[in-house]
Structure formats: structure tokens, C-alpha cells
Design a protein around this motif. Structure first.
Motif, PDB file in Angstrom:
ATOM      1  N   GLY A   1       5.326  13.367  -0.105  1.00 50.90           N
ATOM      2  CA  GLY A   1       6.573  12.747  -0.540  1.00 50.90           C
ATOM      3  C   GLY A   1       6.355  11.351  -1.078  1.00 50.90           C
ATOM      4  N   MET A   2       5.439  10.620  -0.487  1.00 51.50           N
ATOM      5  CA  MET A   2       5.108   9.275  -1.000  1.00 51.50           C
ATOM      6  C   MET A   2       4.480   9.350  -2.387  1.00 51.50           C
ATOM      7  SD  MET A   2       3.440   7.532   2.382  1.00 51.50           S
ATOM      8  CE  MET A   2       4.361   7.349   3.904  1.00 51.50           C
TER       9      MET A   2
ATOM     10  N   PHE B   1       0.834  -1.199   0.000  1.00 55.36           N
ATOM     11  CA  PHE B   1       0.000   0.000   0.000  1.00 55.36           C
ATOM     12  C   PHE B   1       0.875   1.258   0.000  1.00 55.36           C
ATOM     13  CE2 PHE B   1      -2.372   3.328   2.259  1.00 55.36           C
ATOM     14  CZ  PHE B   1      -3.456   3.434   1.408  1.00 55.36           C
ATOM     15  N   ILE B   2       1.896   1.280   0.849  1.00 49.09           N
ATOM     16  CA  ILE B   2       2.812   2.426   0.864  1.00 49.09           C
ATOM     17  C   ILE B   2       3.944   2.136  -0.112  1.00 49.09           C
ATOM     18  CG2 ILE B   2       4.304   3.890   2.267  1.00 49.09           C
ATOM     19  CD1 ILE B   2       2.639   3.390   4.616  1.00 49.09           C
ATOM     20  N   ASP B   3       3.637   2.214  -1.366  1.00 47.95           N
ATOM     21  CA  ASP B   3       4.612   2.007  -2.438  1.00 47.95           C
ATOM     22  C   ASP B   3       4.377   3.103  -3.471  1.00 47.95           C
ATOM     23  OD1 ASP B   3       6.620   0.019  -3.819  1.00 47.95           O
ATOM     24  OD2 ASP B   3       5.095   0.499  -5.334  1.00 47.95           O
TER      25      ASP B   3
ATOM     26  N   TYR C   1       2.510   2.031  -6.605  1.00 45.63           N
ATOM     27  CA  TYR C   1       1.107   1.736  -6.339  1.00 45.63           C
ATOM     28  C   TYR C   1       0.312   3.033  -6.150  1.00 45.63           C
ATOM     29  CZ  TYR C   1      -3.034  -0.018  -3.903  1.00 45.63           C
ATOM     30  OH  TYR C   1      -4.334  -0.295  -3.528  1.00 45.63           O
ATOM     31  N   ILE C   2       0.910   3.980  -5.419  1.00 48.91           N
ATOM     32  CA  ILE C   2       0.236   5.264  -5.199  1.00 48.91           C
ATOM     33  C   ILE C   2       0.096   6.029  -6.509  1.00 48.91           C
ATOM     34  CG2 ILE C   2       0.436   7.493  -4.031  1.00 48.91           C
ATOM     35  CD1 ILE C   2       1.848   6.066  -1.760  1.00 48.91           C
ATOM     36  N   ALA C   3       1.125   5.951  -7.371  1.00 51.26           N
ATOM     37  CA  ALA C   3       1.052   6.630  -8.671  1.00 51.26           C
ATOM     38  C   ALA C   3      -0.074   6.048  -9.519  1.00 51.26           C
ATOM     39  CB  ALA C   3       2.382   6.505  -9.396  1.00 51.26           C
ATOM     40  N   ASP C   4      -0.267   4.747  -9.430  1.00 51.07           N
ATOM     41  CA  ASP C   4      -1.362   4.122 -10.181  1.00 51.07           C
ATOM     42  C   ASP C   4      -2.722   4.585  -9.659  1.00 51.07           C
ATOM     43  OD1 ASP C   4       0.467   2.766 -11.740  1.00 51.07           O
ATOM     44  OD2 ASP C   4       0.433   0.951 -10.493  1.00 51.07           O
ATOM     45  N   LEU C   5      -2.814   4.771  -8.338  1.00 51.38           N
ATOM     46  CA  LEU C   5      -4.074   5.239  -7.768  1.00 51.38           C
ATOM     47  C   LEU C   5      -4.387   6.671  -8.196  1.00 51.38           C
ATOM     48  CD1 LEU C   5      -3.885   3.865  -4.097  1.00 51.38           C
ATOM     49  CD2 LEU C   5      -5.279   2.986  -5.985  1.00 51.38           C
ATOM     50  N   LEU C   6      -3.330   7.476  -8.352  1.00 47.42           N
ATOM     51  CA  LEU C   6      -3.519   8.878  -8.712  1.00 47.42           C
ATOM     52  C   LEU C   6      -3.614   9.108 -10.213  1.00 47.42           C
ATOM     53  CD1 LEU C   6      -0.995  10.571  -6.253  1.00 47.42           C
ATOM     54  CD2 LEU C   6      -3.476  10.383  -6.006  1.00 47.42           C
ATOM     55  N   SER C   7      -3.315   8.081 -10.993  1.00 44.67           N
ATOM     56  CA  SER C   7      -3.295   8.260 -12.447  1.00 44.67           C
ATOM     57  C   SER C   7      -4.623   8.736 -13.031  1.00 44.67           C
ATOM     58  CB  SER C   7      -2.855   6.955 -13.125  1.00 44.67           C
ATOM     59  OG  SER C   7      -3.722   5.890 -12.766  1.00 44.67           O
TER      60      SER C   7
ATOM     61  N   LEU D   1      10.505   6.333   2.317  1.00 40.48           N
ATOM     62  CA  LEU D   1       9.685   5.259   2.866  1.00 40.48           C
ATOM     63  C   LEU D   1       8.891   4.560   1.769  1.00 40.48           C
ATOM     64  CD1 LEU D   1       8.907   3.998   5.623  1.00 40.48           C
ATOM     65  CD2 LEU D   1       6.954   5.565   5.652  1.00 40.48           C
ATOM     66  N   ALA D   2       8.331   5.324   0.832  1.00 38.55           N
ATOM     67  CA  ALA D   2       7.538   4.734  -0.246  1.00 38.55           C
ATOM     68  C   ALA D   2       8.394   3.980  -1.249  1.00 38.55           C
ATOM     69  CB  ALA D   2       6.738   5.828  -0.963  1.00 38.55           C
ATOM     70  N   GLN D   3       9.653   4.375  -1.391  1.00 36.06           N
ATOM     71  CA  GLN D   3      10.550   3.699  -2.324  1.00 36.06           C
ATOM     72  C   GLN D   3      11.327   2.556  -1.676  1.00 36.06           C
ATOM     73  OE1 GLN D   3      12.961   6.365  -4.812  1.00 36.06           O
ATOM     74  NE2 GLN D   3      11.591   8.052  -4.272  1.00 36.06           N
ATOM     75  N   GLY D   4      11.168   2.371  -0.387  1.00 38.88           N
ATOM     76  CA  GLY D   4      11.873   1.307   0.303  1.00 38.88           C
ATOM     77  C   GLY D   4      13.351   1.585   0.497  1.00 38.88           C
TER      78      GLY D   4
END
Length: 257
Positions: free
Chosen positions: A75-76, A32-34, A37-43, A183-186
Motif C-alpha cells: 500500500g505504501m 523514508f515512509i513517504d 520517496y518510495i516511488a522514486d526508489l522504485l522508478s 500512512l505513506a501519504q500522511g
């Protein structure tokens, strides 16, 4: 000693809660915090995603949500540099909103909120508008939104006050956005360095901010009536000593030379 511990806990608690919550969420739900994945949700939002983020930050003071947490989330979503830029833009707009509301509502709400400290706040905000807002941002003991409202309600100038807010916000905004991005990029090292930088900036902010803020709000020493009376009855002569402002009465005995 206990009072000092309570003070530092008050300073670090919001950051520790935000950082701890995001770290826990990362451990429990790494997918979830990736950032991808977040970019796909915002696309689906496309170019409107940054605008929606900035608009939400602009009204953030009305929601009572911590700006640091939202900056980390930015930032995420957008990365360090983009989130820093968007967060600073949102901070500028929120400062404008608070300034306008404070000018419209007047001084009565701030008098109730600040209590006995209100006269000192008003004096400091009027005389040192830029430095006042800068120290309010640097010192985590001072609620930035409240201090900005106090400055606006006291008649402080808009541009110097907002400039102090923006300058004081830059370091913390960048570190927080970098923490969220790492954090989002690991990236463990990047996340750890950013978290350590946030702690150091908070500690330095307390040390530096409290000293300057105390000087700004320090009451001037009133002149005593006795000293004023002495000043009125004596005047300096050419030799630097004092002499009576009016000649003494004659005793009737002629002076001898």
C-alpha cells in the motif's frame, strides 16, 4: 479470564506489532515512509516493480514472513487499489504453490503438525473445502497457510479451496493496503479508520470463525450398538407403532376372537 486475555493477545499481537512498527518508523523517519520517496526508489525498476512484488508474495510462505506486513508495504508503494490487486494475485500464486507442495509431500508432515486434530481437519476439508478455507482465512486463530496445506494434503478440491481463500482474504487485504497507503501519504484519518477496521475485522473473524470452524470439525455422534440392535428387531407398522420383526412363538392355546 486470563485464558481469554491470552487468546485475544495472540490474535491481536501480529497486527499490533506490524502496525506499531510502521507507525514508529513513520514518526522516526517521515521522509523514508513517504509515497513519493518510495516511488522514486522504485522508478529504476519501472514496470517490473509490481511483478517483483507479486513474485515475492508468491513465495512468501517459504520465507515465513507475515503477509499482512507485506500488504501494508505494498500500500505504501503502489496505493490502495493497486496494492490490493497485486496482493490478491500474489496470494493466489502462493496458494497454488502450497497446494502443489502439500500434494507432493503427502499427509505425513500434516499428521505430525496437527496431531490429534488431524482426522477432524481432514474430514472438514474434504466435505466443506470452500467453507473450510474461507473460515480459515476469516478466523485469525487459524494459520491460513497451515490450513491450506491440510486441505490440499487431505484431498480437497483445488478450485473451491482456493476460491475460499481468495474470498476470505479480500476484506483484510483491502484494509491493510489502505492503512499502508494512508500512512505513506500522511493521511491521519484514513490511517486511523483503516486500523480500526482491521481490529473490527479481526474481532468479528474470531467470533464468526470459531463457531463455524467448531461445527466443521465436530466429530459425528457414533450410533450405539444397543440402538442398532433395537432397530434390527423392530419394524414400523401402518399405525406408526413398532412390532416384532418375527411373530412370537405359539403358546399352544388357541386364540379367541
Amino acid at each position: 479470564m486470563a485464558q481469554v486475555a491470552k487468546t485475544w493477545l495472540r490474535v491481536l499481537a501480529p497486527m499490533l506489532v506490524s502496525v506499531g512498527g510502521l507507525l514508529t518508523l513513520r514518526l522516526l523517519g517521515p521522509d523514508f515512509i513517504d509515497q513519493r520517496y518510495i516511488a522514486d526508489l522504485l522508478s529504476p525498476l519501472g514496470k517490473a516493480a509490481p511483478l517483483a512484488y507479486i513474485a515475492f508474495l508468491a513465495v512468501r510462505p517459504l520465507t515465513l514472513l507475515p503477509g499482512q506486513l507485506l500488504t501494508a508495504v505494498g500500500g505504501m508503494m503502489f496505493g490502495t487499489l493497486a496494492a490490493t490487486l497485486y496482493s490478491l494475485t500474489g496470494s493466489f500464486l502462493s496458494a497454488m504453490l502450497l497446494f502443489a507442495l502439500a500434494r507432493k509431500l503427502g499427509t505425513r508432515p500434516m499428521k505430525r503438525l496437527a496431531g490429534g486434530k488431524y482426522p477432524a481437519l481432514v474430514r472438514a476439508a474434504k466435505r466443506h473445502d470452500f467453507l473450510f478455507s474461507l473460515m480459515a482465512c476469516i478466523n485469525p486463530l487459524c494459520p491460513t497457510d497451515v490450513m491450506l496445506v491440510a486441505a490440499a494434503a487431505s484431498g480437497a478440491r483445488f478450485w473451491p479451496t482456493v476460491a475460499g481463500v481468495m474470498l476470505g482474504t479480500i476484506p483484510g487485504t483491502f484494509l491493510t493496503a489502505q492503512f499502508g497507503s494512508g500512512l505513506a501519504q500522511g493521511r491521519t484519518v484514513m490511517t486511523a479508520v483503516s486500523a480500526a477496521g482491521l481490529v473490527v475485522s479481526l474481532v468479528l473473524g474470531v467470533i464468526v470463525g470459531r463457531r463455524f470452524y467448531k461445527e466443521l470439525t465436530e466429530e459425528p455422534e457414533p450410533s450405539s450398538p444397543e440402538s442398532d440392535a433395537r432397530d434390527d428387531t423392530t419394524v414400523p407398522n401402518l399405525a406408526g407403532s413398532t412390532m416384532p420383526s418375527s411373530p412370537p412363538k405359539s403358546s399352544g392355546v388357541p386364540a379367541t376372537w
